[in-house]
Scaffold this motif. Sequence first.
Motif, mmCIF file in Angstrom:
data_model
loop_
_atom_site.group_PDB
_atom_site.id
_atom_site.type_symbol
_atom_site.label_atom_id
_atom_site.label_comp_id
_atom_site.label_asym_id
_atom_site.label_seq_id
_atom_site.Cartn_x
_atom_site.Cartn_y
_atom_site.Cartn_z
ATOM 1 N N LEU A 1 0.864 -1.176 0.000
ATOM 2 C CA LEU A 1 0.000 0.000 0.000
ATOM 3 C C LEU A 1 0.902 1.226 0.000
ATOM 4 O O LEU A 1 1.809 1.350 0.829
ATOM 5 C CB LEU A 1 -0.912 0.007 1.219
ATOM 6 N N VAL A 2 0.653 2.112 -0.943
ATOM 7 C CA VAL A 2 1.413 3.349 -1.081
ATOM 8 C C VAL A 2 0.442 4.496 -0.860
ATOM 9 O O VAL A 2 -0.576 4.590 -1.547
ATOM 10 C CB VAL A 2 2.036 3.473 -2.490
ATOM 11 N N THR A 3 0.743 5.349 0.112
ATOM 12 C CA THR A 3 -0.103 6.509 0.381
ATOM 13 C C THR A 3 0.782 7.748 0.293
ATOM 14 O O THR A 3 1.837 7.816 0.918
ATOM 15 C CB THR A 3 -0.743 6.423 1.773
ATOM 16 N N MET A 4 0.332 8.710 -0.499
ATOM 17 C CA MET A 4 1.076 9.954 -0.650
ATOM 18 C C MET A 4 0.150 11.121 -0.336
ATOM 19 O O MET A 4 -0.911 11.249 -0.937
ATOM 20 C CB MET A 4 1.648 10.077 -2.064
ATOM 21 N N TRP A 5 0.558 11.939 0.618
ATOM 22 C CA TRP A 5 -0.181 13.142 0.980
ATOM 23 C C TRP A 5 0.591 14.340 0.462
ATOM 24 O O TRP A 5 1.824 14.385 0.509
ATOM 25 C CB TRP A 5 -0.342 13.268 2.500
ATOM 26 N N ASP A 6 -0.163 15.329 -0.048
ATOM 27 C CA ASP A 6 0.451 16.609 -0.394
ATOM 28 C C ASP A 6 -0.531 17.724 -0.047
ATOM 29 O O ASP A 6 -1.691 17.461 0.267
ATOM 30 C CB ASP A 6 0.876 16.667 -1.870
ATOM 31 N N SER A 7 -0.079 18.951 -0.104
ATOM 32 C CA SER A 7 -0.894 20.086 0.335
ATOM 33 C C SER A 7 -1.783 20.655 -0.764
ATOM 34 O O SER A 7 -2.555 21.577 -0.517
ATOM 35 C CB SER A 7 0.011 21.195 0.878
ATOM 36 N N GLY A 8 -1.702 20.125 -1.974
ATOM 37 C CA GLY A 8 -2.511 20.630 -3.082
ATOM 38 C C GLY A 8 -3.975 20.251 -2.919
ATOM 39 O O GLY A 8 -4.308 19.143 -2.526
ATOM 40 N N ALA A 9 -4.850 21.178 -3.271
ATOM 41 C CA ALA A 9 -6.289 20.944 -3.109
ATOM 42 C C ALA A 9 -6.932 20.286 -4.327
ATOM 43 O O ALA A 9 -7.986 19.671 -4.213
ATOM 44 C CB ALA A 9 -6.994 22.273 -2.829
ATOM 45 N N VAL A 10 -6.295 20.387 -5.495
ATOM 46 C CA VAL A 10 -6.891 19.857 -6.724
ATOM 47 C C VAL A 10 -6.692 18.344 -6.773
ATOM 48 O O VAL A 10 -5.572 17.840 -6.634
ATOM 49 C CB VAL A 10 -6.266 20.522 -7.971
ATOM 50 N N LEU A 11 -7.799 17.611 -6.979
ATOM 51 C CA LEU A 11 -7.727 16.159 -7.069
ATOM 52 C C LEU A 11 -7.259 15.756 -8.470
ATOM 53 O O LEU A 11 -7.676 16.345 -9.458
ATOM 54 C CB LEU A 11 -9.091 15.541 -6.783
ATOM 55 N N PRO A 12 -6.406 14.744 -8.553
ATOM 56 C CA PRO A 12 -5.910 14.319 -9.863
ATOM 57 C C PRO A 12 -6.995 13.608 -10.662
ATOM 58 O O PRO A 12 -7.887 12.969 -10.099
ATOM 59 C CB PRO A 12 -4.784 13.341 -9.506
ATOM 60 N N SER A 13 -6.902 13.744 -11.962
ATOM 61 C CA SER A 13 -7.790 12.992 -12.846
ATOM 62 C C SER A 13 -7.012 12.628 -14.099
ATOM 63 O O SER A 13 -6.221 13.428 -14.609
ATOM 64 C CB SER A 13 -9.041 13.799 -13.199
ATOM 65 N N ALA A 14 -7.226 11.414 -14.565
ATOM 66 C CA ALA A 14 -6.513 10.939 -15.749
ATOM 67 C C ALA A 14 -7.126 11.551 -16.995
ATOM 68 O O ALA A 14 -8.344 11.719 -17.088
ATOM 69 C CB ALA A 14 -6.583 9.419 -15.827
ATOM 70 N N LEU A 15 -6.268 11.902 -17.923
ATOM 71 C CA LEU A 15 -6.732 12.395 -19.217
ATOM 72 C C LEU A 15 -7.145 11.211 -20.085
ATOM 73 O O LEU A 15 -6.719 10.077 -19.859
ATOM 74 C CB LEU A 15 -5.619 13.185 -19.906
ATOM 75 N N GLN A 16 -7.940 11.477 -21.076
ATOM 76 C CA GLN A 16 -8.309 10.458 -22.050
ATOM 77 C C GLN A 16 -7.045 9.964 -22.743
ATOM 78 O O GLN A 16 -6.161 10.759 -23.067
ATOM 79 C CB GLN A 16 -9.270 11.087 -23.078
ATOM 80 N N GLY A 17 -6.915 8.663 -22.936
ATOM 81 C CA GLY A 17 -5.733 8.106 -23.578
ATOM 82 C C GLY A 17 -5.479 8.727 -24.938
ATOM 83 O O GLY A 17 -6.394 8.869 -25.744
ATOM 84 N N ASP A 18 -4.248 9.132 -25.183
ATOM 85 C CA ASP A 18 -3.878 9.741 -26.451
ATOM 86 C C ASP A 18 -2.404 9.423 -26.711
ATOM 87 O O ASP A 18 -1.519 10.044 -26.124
ATOM 88 C CB ASP A 18 -4.099 11.251 -26.402
ATOM 89 N N PRO A 19 -2.127 8.446 -27.587
ATOM 90 C CA PRO A 19 -0.737 8.029 -27.801
ATOM 91 C C PRO A 19 0.158 9.101 -28.421
ATOM 92 O O PRO A 19 1.374 8.984 -28.362
ATOM 93 C CB PRO A 19 -0.869 6.818 -28.730
ATOM 94 N N VAL A 20 -0.405 10.134 -29.012
ATOM 95 C CA VAL A 20 0.436 11.179 -29.595
ATOM 96 C C VAL A 20 0.664 12.353 -28.641
ATOM 97 O O VAL A 20 1.471 13.229 -28.933
ATOM 98 C CB VAL A 20 -0.138 11.683 -30.951
ATOM 99 N N ARG A 21 -0.053 12.375 -27.536
ATOM 100 C CA ARG A 21 0.147 13.448 -26.550
ATOM 101 C C ARG A 21 1.525 13.298 -25.916
ATOM 102 O O ARG A 21 1.922 12.206 -25.520
ATOM 103 C CB ARG A 21 -0.945 13.376 -25.469
ATOM 104 N N GLU A 22 2.237 14.389 -25.817
ATOM 105 C CA GLU A 22 3.531 14.374 -25.151
ATOM 106 C C GLU A 22 3.327 14.720 -23.686
ATOM 107 O O GLU A 22 2.852 15.793 -23.353
ATOM 108 C CB GLU A 22 4.475 15.374 -25.803
ATOM 109 N N GLY A 23 3.674 13.802 -22.830
ATOM 110 C CA GLY A 23 3.570 14.031 -21.398
ATOM 111 C C GLY A 23 2.176 13.825 -20.860
ATOM 112 O O GLY A 23 1.243 13.461 -21.575
ATOM 113 N N GLN A 24 2.057 14.020 -19.582
ATOM 114 C CA GLN A 24 0.810 13.900 -18.830
ATOM 115 C C GLN A 24 0.197 12.502 -18.930
ATOM 116 O O GLN A 24 -1.018 12.349 -19.015
ATOM 117 C CB GLN A 24 -0.191 14.976 -19.248
ATOM 118 N N HIS A 25 1.063 11.486 -18.903
ATOM 119 C CA HIS A 25 0.603 10.102 -18.912
ATOM 120 C C HIS A 25 0.786 9.439 -17.540
ATOM 121 O O HIS A 25 0.495 8.260 -17.385
ATOM 122 C CB HIS A 25 1.366 9.280 -19.956
ATOM 123 N N GLY A 26 1.286 10.181 -16.555
ATOM 124 C CA GLY A 26 1.626 9.606 -15.259
ATOM 125 C C GLY A 26 0.477 8.905 -14.573
ATOM 126 O O GLY A 26 0.611 7.767 -14.111
#
Length: 165
Positions: free
Chosen positions: A96-121
């Motif tokens: 189990l990996v738990t990571m806390w940070d102070s940012g208020a914005v919740l992460p959301s995955a972008l729609q899959g796009d194989p030509v997009r550079e970056g933001q695949h994390g």
Amino acid sequence: MEQLTARYGPEQDGPRDGRGVMAGSAAYAMDSGEISRARAFVRDFLSDARTLRGVDVPTRALEIAQLVVSELATNVCKYAPGPCLLDLEVDGDRLLVTMWDSGAVLPSALQGDPVREGQHGLEIVLALCQSFEVRREPVGKRVRVQVSLLEDAEDDDAPVGLFPW
């Protein structure tokens, strides 16, 4: 990196497989240099799980855990710079990996796009983890994922050493 605690031992919930639960925590002031330290913390923690508890940690599971933490830490650097807490817990055949940070914005995955550079994390994290949970905290947010420590039968032919850290 400032390691807060490294506690090893049975937790109140009890062990899943008789070996007990191992847990460790570290705190970071997130800049890009801390990402490699977070990966090293995962590597050292899982190495201790092998040595101290006899936990079977396949090489592929170790690499996946490091990659997942690297991607989560990168998101903290990009979107919530500042303090970050990383908690690791081995319980039986799961990490189990738990990571806390102070940012208020919740992460959301972008729609899959194989030509997009970056933001695949986050796409990578979602593909590799058995569970993903994010919740708001009074300050910031907490992301919790579960990584299997079992050797996947489908991965028997997968190359070893995919991630060089």
